[in-house]
Design a protein around this motif. Structure first.
Motif, PDB file in Angstrom:
ATOM      1  N   VAL A  43      15.448  10.928   7.913  1.00 12.14           N
ATOM      2  CA  VAL A  43      16.583  11.123   7.007  1.00 12.14           C
ATOM      3  C   VAL A  43      16.081  11.053   5.571  1.00 12.14           C
ATOM      4  O   VAL A  43      15.024  10.487   5.288  1.00 12.14           O
ATOM      5  CB  VAL A  43      17.692  10.062   7.214  1.00 12.14           C
ATOM      6  CG1 VAL A  43      18.247  10.119   8.618  1.00 12.14           C
ATOM      7  CG2 VAL A  43      17.204   8.673   6.871  1.00 12.14           C
ATOM      8  N   ARG A  44      16.853  11.618   4.662  1.00 10.07           N
ATOM      9  CA  ARG A  44      16.572  11.512   3.232  1.00 10.07           C
ATOM     10  C   ARG A  44      17.502  10.483   2.624  1.00 10.07           C
ATOM     11  O   ARG A  44      18.695  10.460   2.919  1.00 10.07           O
ATOM     12  CB  ARG A  44      16.838  12.839   2.531  1.00 10.07           C
ATOM     13  CG  ARG A  44      15.883  13.912   2.881  1.00 10.07           C
ATOM     14  CD  ARG A  44      16.225  15.125   2.063  1.00 10.07           C
ATOM     15  NE  ARG A  44      15.548  16.269   2.608  1.00 10.07           N
ATOM     16  CZ  ARG A  44      15.468  17.421   2.000  1.00 10.07           C
ATOM     17  NH1 ARG A  44      16.050  17.590   0.834  1.00 10.07           N
ATOM     18  NH2 ARG A  44      14.814  18.413   2.545  1.00 10.07           N
ATOM     19  N   THR A  45      16.948   9.646   1.768  1.00 12.59           N
ATOM     20  CA  THR A  45      17.744   8.671   1.034  1.00 12.59           C
ATOM     21  C   THR A  45      17.529   8.912  -0.458  1.00 12.59           C
ATOM     22  O   THR A  45      16.649   9.677  -0.847  1.00 12.59           O
ATOM     23  CB  THR A  45      17.338   7.224   1.390  1.00 12.59           C
ATOM     24  OG1 THR A  45      15.994   6.996   0.959  1.00 12.59           O
ATOM     25  CG2 THR A  45      17.464   6.961   2.876  1.00 12.59           C
ATOM     26  N   VAL A  46      18.305   8.237  -1.288  1.00  9.69           N
ATOM     27  CA  VAL A  46      18.220   8.478  -2.730  1.00  9.69           C
ATOM     28  C   VAL A  46      17.092   7.704  -3.405  1.00  9.69           C
ATOM     29  O   VAL A  46      16.683   8.058  -4.508  1.00  9.69           O
ATOM     30  CB  VAL A  46      19.556   8.165  -3.441  1.00  9.69           C
ATOM     31  CG1 VAL A  46      20.638   9.108  -2.972  1.00  9.69           C
ATOM     32  CG2 VAL A  46      19.961   6.726  -3.226  1.00  9.69           C
ATOM     33  N   SER A  47      16.595   6.653  -2.781  1.00  6.39           N
ATOM     34  CA  SER A  47      15.565   5.834  -3.409  1.00  6.39           C
ATOM     35  C   SER A  47      14.843   4.998  -2.363  1.00  6.39           C
ATOM     36  O   SER A  47      15.287   4.887  -1.218  1.00  6.39           O
ATOM     37  CB  SER A  47      16.191   4.899  -4.444  1.00  6.39           C
ATOM     38  OG  SER A  47      17.011   3.940  -3.796  1.00  6.39           O
ATOM     39  N   VAL A  48      13.751   4.379  -2.793  1.00  4.82           N
ATOM     40  CA  VAL A  48      13.031   3.482  -1.891  1.00  4.82           C
ATOM     41  C   VAL A  48      13.910   2.278  -1.550  1.00  4.82           C
ATOM     42  O   VAL A  48      13.857   1.770  -0.431  1.00  4.82           O
ATOM     43  CB  VAL A  48      11.657   3.071  -2.479  1.00  4.82           C
ATOM     44  CG1 VAL A  48      11.809   2.153  -3.665  1.00  4.82           C
ATOM     45  CG2 VAL A  48      10.770   2.470  -1.418  1.00  4.82           C
ATOM     46  N   GLY A  49      14.751   1.851  -2.485  1.00  7.16           N
ATOM     47  CA  GLY A  49      15.673   0.745  -2.208  1.00  7.16           C
ATOM     48  C   GLY A  49      16.667   1.105  -1.120  1.00  7.16           C
ATOM     49  O   GLY A  49      16.941   0.296  -0.227  1.00  7.16           O
ATOM     50  N   LEU A  82       4.437   5.418   3.333  1.00 11.13           N
ATOM     51  CA  LEU A  82       4.309   3.975   3.183  1.00 11.13           C
ATOM     52  C   LEU A  82       4.812   3.306   4.448  1.00 11.13           C
ATOM     53  O   LEU A  82       5.779   3.760   5.050  1.00 11.13           O
ATOM     54  CB  LEU A  82       5.158   3.470   2.006  1.00 11.13           C
ATOM     55  CG  LEU A  82       4.960   4.120   0.647  1.00 11.13           C
ATOM     56  CD1 LEU A  82       5.999   3.603  -0.336  1.00 11.13           C
ATOM     57  CD2 LEU A  82       3.555   3.864   0.129  1.00 11.13           C
ATOM     58  N   SER A  83       4.168   2.203   4.825  1.00  9.33           N
ATOM     59  CA  SER A  83       4.705   1.412   5.925  1.00  9.33           C
ATOM     60  C   SER A  83       5.989   0.750   5.432  1.00  9.33           C
ATOM     61  O   SER A  83       6.239   0.651   4.226  1.00  9.33           O
ATOM     62  CB  SER A  83       3.700   0.349   6.359  1.00  9.33           C
ATOM     63  OG  SER A  83       3.548  -0.627   5.334  1.00  9.33           O
ATOM     64  N   ARG A  84       6.787   0.274   6.349  1.00  7.43           N
ATOM     65  CA  ARG A  84       8.030  -0.401   5.974  1.00  7.43           C
ATOM     66  C   ARG A  84       7.745  -1.622   5.098  1.00  7.43           C
ATOM     67  O   ARG A  84       8.412  -1.857   4.094  1.00  7.43           O
ATOM     68  CB  ARG A  84       8.792  -0.821   7.228  1.00  7.43           C
ATOM     69  CG  ARG A  84      10.077  -1.554   6.926  1.00  7.43           C
ATOM     70  CD  ARG A  84      10.765  -2.008   8.184  1.00  7.43           C
ATOM     71  NE  ARG A  84      12.020  -2.682   7.869  1.00  7.43           N
ATOM     72  CZ  ARG A  84      12.726  -3.336   8.754  1.00  7.43           C
ATOM     73  NH1 ARG A  84      12.329  -3.397  10.010  1.00  7.43           N
ATOM     74  NH2 ARG A  84      13.844  -3.932   8.392  1.00  7.43           N
ATOM     75  N   ALA A  85       6.731  -2.391   5.468  1.00  7.04           N
ATOM     76  CA  ALA A  85       6.393  -3.595   4.701  1.00  7.04           C
ATOM     77  C   ALA A  85       5.957  -3.244   3.278  1.00  7.04           C
ATOM     78  O   ALA A  85       6.347  -3.916   2.321  1.00  7.04           O
ATOM     79  CB  ALA A  85       5.294  -4.375   5.421  1.00  7.04           C
ATOM     80  N   LEU A  86       5.180  -2.191   3.129  1.00  4.70           N
ATOM     81  CA  LEU A  86       4.732  -1.787   1.794  1.00  4.70           C
ATOM     82  C   LEU A  86       5.898  -1.236   0.974  1.00  4.70           C
ATOM     83  O   LEU A  86       6.001  -1.511  -0.226  1.00  4.70           O
ATOM     84  CB  LEU A  86       3.599  -0.766   1.897  1.00  4.70           C
ATOM     85  CG  LEU A  86       2.897  -0.413   0.586  1.00  4.70           C
ATOM     86  CD1 LEU A  86       2.330  -1.664  -0.090  1.00  4.70           C
ATOM     87  CD2 LEU A  86       1.792   0.600   0.843  1.00  4.70           C
ATOM     88  N   ALA A  87       6.789  -0.498   1.613  1.00  4.20           N
ATOM     89  CA  ALA A  87       7.979   0.005   0.911  1.00  4.20           C
ATOM     90  C   ALA A  87       8.838  -1.165   0.424  1.00  4.20           C
ATOM     91  O   ALA A  87       9.377  -1.131  -0.697  1.00  4.20           O
ATOM     92  CB  ALA A  87       8.790   0.918   1.823  1.00  4.20           C
ATOM     93  N   ARG A  88       8.962  -2.203   1.239  1.00  3.75           N
ATOM     94  CA  ARG A  88       9.727  -3.392   0.847  1.00  3.75           C
ATOM     95  C   ARG A  88       9.080  -4.068  -0.361  1.00  3.75           C
ATOM     96  O   ARG A  88       9.755  -4.447  -1.314  1.00  3.75           O
ATOM     97  CB  ARG A  88       9.836  -4.368   2.014  1.00  3.75           C
ATOM     98  CG  ARG A  88      10.703  -5.577   1.706  1.00  3.75           C
ATOM     99  CD  ARG A  88      10.814  -6.582   2.863  1.00  3.75           C
ATOM    100  NE  ARG A  88      10.976  -5.975   4.164  1.00  3.75           N
ATOM    101  CZ  ARG A  88      10.054  -6.019   5.141  1.00  3.75           C
ATOM    102  NH1 ARG A  88       8.925  -6.661   4.965  1.00  3.75           N
ATOM    103  NH2 ARG A  88      10.287  -5.460   6.305  1.00  3.75           N
ATOM    104  N   GLU A  89       7.753  -4.221  -0.338  1.00  8.84           N
ATOM    105  CA  GLU A  89       7.043  -4.824  -1.467  1.00  8.84           C
ATOM    106  C   GLU A  89       7.222  -3.989  -2.736  1.00  8.84           C
ATOM    107  O   GLU A  89       7.398  -4.534  -3.823  1.00  8.84           O
ATOM    108  CB  GLU A  89       5.553  -4.983  -1.153  1.00  8.84           C
ATOM    109  CG  GLU A  89       5.252  -6.091  -0.183  1.00  8.84           C
ATOM    110  CD  GLU A  89       3.763  -6.303   0.042  1.00  8.84           C
ATOM    111  OE1 GLU A  89       2.936  -5.672  -0.664  1.00  8.84           O
ATOM    112  OE2 GLU A  89       3.421  -7.105   0.921  1.00  8.84           O
ATOM    113  N   LEU A  90       7.181  -2.685  -2.600  1.00  7.68           N
ATOM    114  CA  LEU A  90       7.376  -1.785  -3.734  1.00  7.68           C
ATOM    115  C   LEU A  90       8.779  -1.938  -4.306  1.00  7.68           C
ATOM    116  O   LEU A  90       8.970  -2.065  -5.512  1.00  7.68           O
ATOM    117  CB  LEU A  90       7.119  -0.339  -3.291  1.00  7.68           C
ATOM    118  CG  LEU A  90       7.161   0.717  -4.368  1.00  7.68           C
ATOM    119  CD1 LEU A  90       6.020   0.527  -5.358  1.00  7.68           C
ATOM    120  CD2 LEU A  90       7.082   2.109  -3.743  1.00  7.68           C
TER     121      LEU A  90
END
Length: 187
Positions: A43-49, A82-90
């Motif tokens: 899916v596409r989302t608007v941001s990494v958040g 990005l892995s989920r963990a790296l996306a969370r850190e970002l």
């Protein structure tokens, strides 16, 4: 736009599992679903958040049915996930986008015959091919390859040296998919 891609466990049909349950179906209802790889959902989302938030909403299902949750954030890289963990850190500001590329996991992309793997009819396969062609032409797909009938195989954990990634050599594949991971995921 940021993309989220969920790769299902080998022992389940990810699309069925997520869409047959009310809570996950409602969480995904506002998104256009695509299938970039075998047994995946994107899916596409608007941001990494928003991507991390969606993954958090789907946590119960991720634990049971998902082998890998990936995020493609164009402000970090156009072709490395990005892995989920790296996306969370970002998202949390714990890591700078320029510091995300050292540790990686490279998957080989293996071509599969969808009809042989799933036992689907020619009509079903043609319908899937139309949807898959749309996925492959998606400018945010992560690479220029058609992922229509490809699956991720044998990840190789590597460390970027001098800005270059080592070549994938676990099996003979024409293409690869790079996923940036945290140092903890690497070790």
């Amino acid at each position: 736009m940021t993309r989220v891609c969920l790769i299902g466990n080998d022992d389940c049909n990810l699309q069925y599992e997520l869409l047959s349950r009310e809570t996950s179906r409602e969480a995904l209802a506002t998104y256009d679903l695509t299938r970039p790889f075998e047994n995946s959902l994107s899916v596409r989302t608007v941001s990494v958040g928003a991507a991390v938030s969606l993954l958090n909403d789907l946590q119960w299902y991720l634990t049971r049915f998902v082998d890998e949750a990936l995020v493609l954030e164009p402000s970090v890289s156009d072709d490395e996930w990005l892995s989920r963990a790296l996306a969370r850190e970002l998202r949390n500001g714990d890591v700078d986008p320029d510091e995300t590329g050292e540790f990686c996991k490279i998957y080989g992309l293996e071509r599969v015959d969808a009809a042989t793997e799933t036992g689907e009819s020619d009509v079903d396969r043609e319908a899937d091919d139309e949807g898959d062609a749309r996925d492959a032409n998606d400018s945010d797909a992560g690479t220029t390859a058609s992922f229509a009938s490809q699956r991720l195989v044998e990840p190789l954990y590597v460390r970027r040296a001098g800005g270059e990634l080592p070549a994938y050599d676990l099996c003979d594949v024409e293409e690869t998919l790079v996923v940036r991971v945290t140092e903890a995921e690497y070790t």
